[in-house]
Design a protein around this motif. Sequence first.
Motif, mmCIF file in Angstrom:
data_model
loop_
_atom_site.group_PDB
_atom_site.id
_atom_site.type_symbol
_atom_site.label_atom_id
_atom_site.label_comp_id
_atom_site.label_asym_id
_atom_site.label_seq_id
_atom_site.Cartn_x
_atom_site.Cartn_y
_atom_site.Cartn_z
ATOM 1 N N LYS A 125 0.822 -1.206 0.000
ATOM 2 C CA LYS A 125 0.000 0.000 0.000
ATOM 3 C C LYS A 125 0.862 1.265 0.000
ATOM 4 C CE LYS A 125 -3.817 -2.266 2.485
ATOM 5 N NZ LYS A 125 -4.593 -2.330 3.752
ATOM 6 N N ASN A 126 0.245 2.348 -0.464
ATOM 7 C CA ASN A 126 0.867 3.667 -0.424
ATOM 8 C C ASN A 126 2.183 3.707 -1.196
ATOM 9 O OD1 ASN A 126 1.238 6.364 0.247
ATOM 10 N ND2 ASN A 126 2.144 5.898 2.245
ATOM 11 N N GLY A 150 -2.467 14.575 3.981
ATOM 12 C CA GLY A 150 -1.078 14.420 3.553
ATOM 13 C C GLY A 150 -0.891 14.855 2.119
ATOM 14 N N GLU A 151 0.325 15.248 1.768
ATOM 15 C CA GLU A 151 0.593 15.772 0.438
ATOM 16 C C GLU A 151 0.877 14.689 -0.583
ATOM 17 O OE1 GLU A 151 3.804 18.541 0.961
ATOM 18 O OE2 GLU A 151 2.454 20.158 1.632
ATOM 19 N N ASP A 152 1.433 13.558 -0.177
ATOM 20 C CA ASP A 152 1.831 12.503 -1.119
ATOM 21 C C ASP A 152 0.653 11.584 -1.417
ATOM 22 O OD1 ASP A 152 4.633 12.925 -1.756
ATOM 23 O OD2 ASP A 152 5.022 12.556 0.363
ATOM 24 N N PHE A 153 -0.399 12.154 -2.003
ATOM 25 C CA PHE A 153 -1.600 11.345 -2.238
ATOM 26 C C PHE A 153 -1.643 10.721 -3.624
ATOM 27 C CE2 PHE A 153 -2.775 15.801 -3.069
ATOM 28 C CZ PHE A 153 -3.270 15.713 -4.374
ATOM 29 N N LEU A 154 -0.663 10.954 -4.466
ATOM 30 C CA LEU A 154 -0.620 10.266 -5.756
ATOM 31 C C LEU A 154 0.065 8.922 -5.545
ATOM 32 C CD1 LEU A 154 0.144 13.167 -8.251
ATOM 33 C CD2 LEU A 154 -2.055 12.230 -7.531
ATOM 34 N N ASN A 155 -0.698 8.021 -4.934
ATOM 35 C CA ASN A 155 -0.165 6.718 -4.557
ATOM 36 C C ASN A 155 -1.102 5.615 -5.023
ATOM 37 O OD1 ASN A 155 -2.204 6.249 -2.363
ATOM 38 N ND2 ASN A 155 -1.169 8.000 -1.420
ATOM 39 N N LEU A 156 -0.591 4.394 -4.991
ATOM 40 C CA LEU A 156 -1.398 3.248 -5.408
ATOM 41 C C LEU A 156 -1.169 2.070 -4.473
ATOM 42 C CD1 LEU A 156 0.804 1.227 -6.927
ATOM 43 C CD2 LEU A 156 0.442 2.806 -8.833
ATOM 44 N N ASN A 157 -2.049 1.080 -4.593
ATOM 45 C CA ASN A 157 -2.032 -0.114 -3.741
ATOM 46 C C ASN A 157 -2.124 -1.347 -4.621
ATOM 47 O OD1 ASN A 157 -2.615 1.714 -1.337
ATOM 48 N ND2 ASN A 157 -4.502 1.959 -2.494
ATOM 49 N N ILE A 158 -1.441 -2.422 -4.228
ATOM 50 C CA ILE A 158 -1.375 -3.626 -5.051
ATOM 51 C C ILE A 158 -1.648 -4.859 -4.198
ATOM 52 C CG2 ILE A 158 0.112 -5.055 -6.536
ATOM 53 C CD1 ILE A 158 1.738 -2.570 -7.172
ATOM 54 N N GLY A 191 -8.912 5.358 -3.880
ATOM 55 C CA GLY A 191 -8.620 3.951 -4.101
ATOM 56 C C GLY A 191 -8.353 3.200 -2.823
ATOM 57 N N SER A 192 -8.379 3.902 -1.689
ATOM 58 C CA SER A 192 -8.070 3.286 -0.397
ATOM 59 C C SER A 192 -9.306 2.840 0.369
ATOM 60 C CB SER A 192 -7.265 4.284 0.463
ATOM 61 O OG SER A 192 -6.097 4.686 -0.209
ATOM 62 N N VAL A 224 -3.779 -9.688 -10.499
ATOM 63 C CA VAL A 224 -3.122 -8.661 -9.700
ATOM 64 C C VAL A 224 -4.002 -7.409 -9.739
ATOM 65 C CG1 VAL A 224 -1.080 -7.214 -9.442
ATOM 66 C CG2 VAL A 224 -0.833 -9.586 -10.186
ATOM 67 N N LEU A 225 -4.394 -6.913 -8.573
ATOM 68 C CA LEU A 225 -5.330 -5.790 -8.489
ATOM 69 C C LEU A 225 -4.584 -4.544 -8.018
ATOM 70 C CD1 LEU A 225 -7.536 -3.957 -6.761
ATOM 71 C CD2 LEU A 225 -8.312 -5.040 -8.855
ATOM 72 N N VAL A 226 -4.801 -3.433 -8.721
ATOM 73 C CA VAL A 226 -4.185 -2.146 -8.388
ATOM 74 C C VAL A 226 -5.287 -1.114 -8.187
ATOM 75 C CG1 VAL A 226 -2.577 -0.338 -9.132
ATOM 76 C CG2 VAL A 226 -2.182 -2.727 -9.822
ATOM 77 N N THR A 227 -5.249 -0.383 -7.083
ATOM 78 C CA THR A 227 -6.132 0.775 -6.897
ATOM 79 C C THR A 227 -5.259 2.011 -6.743
ATOM 80 O OG1 THR A 227 -6.240 0.667 -4.468
ATOM 81 C CG2 THR A 227 -7.804 -0.685 -5.700
ATOM 82 N N LEU A 228 -5.832 3.182 -6.987
ATOM 83 C CA LEU A 228 -5.018 4.393 -6.952
ATOM 84 C C LEU A 228 -5.844 5.614 -6.626
ATOM 85 C CD1 LEU A 228 -5.302 6.191 -9.948
ATOM 86 C CD2 LEU A 228 -4.576 3.919 -10.685
#
Length: 498
Positions: free
Chosen positions: A25-26, A81-89, A114-115, A130-134
Amino acid sequence: MRPVLATSHGLVRGVTGPSGIACFKNLPYAAAPTGPLRFMPPQPPAVWAGVRDADAYGPTAPQAPYLPPMDRLLPEVLVPGEDFLNLNIWTPDPAGRLPVLVWLHGGAFTNGTGSLTGYDGTAFARDGVVLVTLNYRLGAEGFLHLGPGDTARANLGLLDQIAALEWVRDNITSFGGDPDRVTVAGQSAGAMSIGALLAMPAAKGLFHRAALQSGAAHHTLSRSSAASVAARFAAILGVSPTRPDLAAVPAERLLAAQSQMRGEISARPDPALWGEAALNLMPFEPVVDHDTLPSTPMGAITGGCAAGVDILVGWTSDEFRLFTVPSGLSGLVTDDLVERTATAYGLPPGRGAAAYRAAFPAANPGELFAQLATDWFYRLPALRLAEAQERQGARAFVYEFAWPSPAHDGALGACHALDVPFVFDNLADPAFAHLLGDAPPQTIADRMHAAWVSFATTGDPGWSAYRVPDRAVHRFAAVPATDHDPRRSLRTLWDGLR
C-alpha cells in the motif's frame, strides 16, 4: 511474512495475509502535486534509500466529504497528507506473470479514493488477477481548465491516471503482473475517465482491455464551458483564473468554493451559464482541450482511436434513484418536471415523456424521472460505446445489473454504485452496508466477480458479445439471463437524436 520487492524508485516491504495474498500500500507513482507542482502535470516520485514500508494506506486527494444522507450510503476514507498520488497492489504470486486489473474509483470527479476498504483486492488476487487501486487529483486541482494561454495543461486528474498506468507498465512485473495484459476498470467517474483515456494519445498502449461500470464516453466539457466554470470559480475565490493565483489558494478554500459553485449550478442549471455542466451538474470533469484530449471521446473512438481494445460496459437498472430517493427528491417530482427533463435531454417535446410512461406504466413521476436520467446519463452512453467499438472490430460485452436493494424499503432499486461490492466480491464489507441492506445474494457476487476475472484474464466475461442487430445484454439478477435489445423502443427513440 513481510515480502520485499523492488520498484524503479526503491525497495518496498508489504504484508502477506492469512490467505497468502501479498499487499503493498501507499506506493508513490508520482511526486506530491504541491508547491511548484500544484496545478501542473504529474512528475516522477523521488527515489528513496533503504526499504519503504507499504503496510498502510497513504494520504488521499483533498476533497469535501459527502453531505447527508450520501455520507452514509457512500462512506469515504480521508487521510491528510501531500503525497496522495499513490497506489495499492494485491498479488497472489510476485514471481508470476498474471493479468492485471487497475481500478479507477468514482465520486463525480470531486470525491473518492482507491483506499476504500470496499476496493480491497484480495478476492481478485485469490482468483489469479493482480489488483491495483489508486488516487488521482479531484475537483479543481484535477479538472479545472485554465485556458490555452496558461502554462499548465488540462485534465490533470486524467494525466495522474496515465502516470499510474505508466508506473504499472514499468513496475508490475516485480509484483507478478503481466504488463502486456492490463485491464483498466472503474465505476462512475472512474468509468467516465476510462472513456476519456480510450481517446487520449498519451494513454494508448498502456491498457489492453477496459471495464466500465455506470459511465462511458459521453460526459465531457467543451473549452468554452470549462472557461465559464473557471471564470466563476475564480470569482468566488476572488482571484484571477490563472495557475499562479489559484495555486496560492489553500486547498480548504478551493474545496469550499467547489461546494458553493455546485450549489449554484444545482439552483440554476442554465446551459447559457454552465454549458454541458448544466445537465450533469459536474463542473469538474474531463475537458476537450484539443491537446491532452484532442476531441470528444465518442468522436475519437468512433474514428478508431481505441480499435483493438475489448470492452465490458454496463449500468444498473435504477442508477439515478441513488440521487433522488435518499434525498427525498423523488417524492417532489411532478409530471411537468418529467416533461421538462425529457426535453432538456433532447427528446421530442411531448413524445419523450410519453414514451417513458408507456414503457413504465406503473411508475410514478419520481420513478420516471430517475429512469430518464438513468438512460441519458448511463445506459445510452454505454450502448453507444459498445456499438462504436464493435464497428471498429473490437469485442464489446454489455451488462445490466438488475438486483434491487432492500434498503430504503426497496425504493433504491438497483441503484448507482450497488454493483461495486458484487464485482469485488466484498459483500460483507461495512463500506457497502447501507446500500446493500440485509443478506445480499452471494450467488450474484460469485457470477459477477467471476465475469470480471474472466474478462481480465481472457477478454471474455462469459456471454455473447454485443453486435448489431442482436444487441446482447447480460442481466445480473436473481435469475441471470441474456436479453437481446431490451427496451428497444426507448433505444430507438434516443438513437433518433444522433
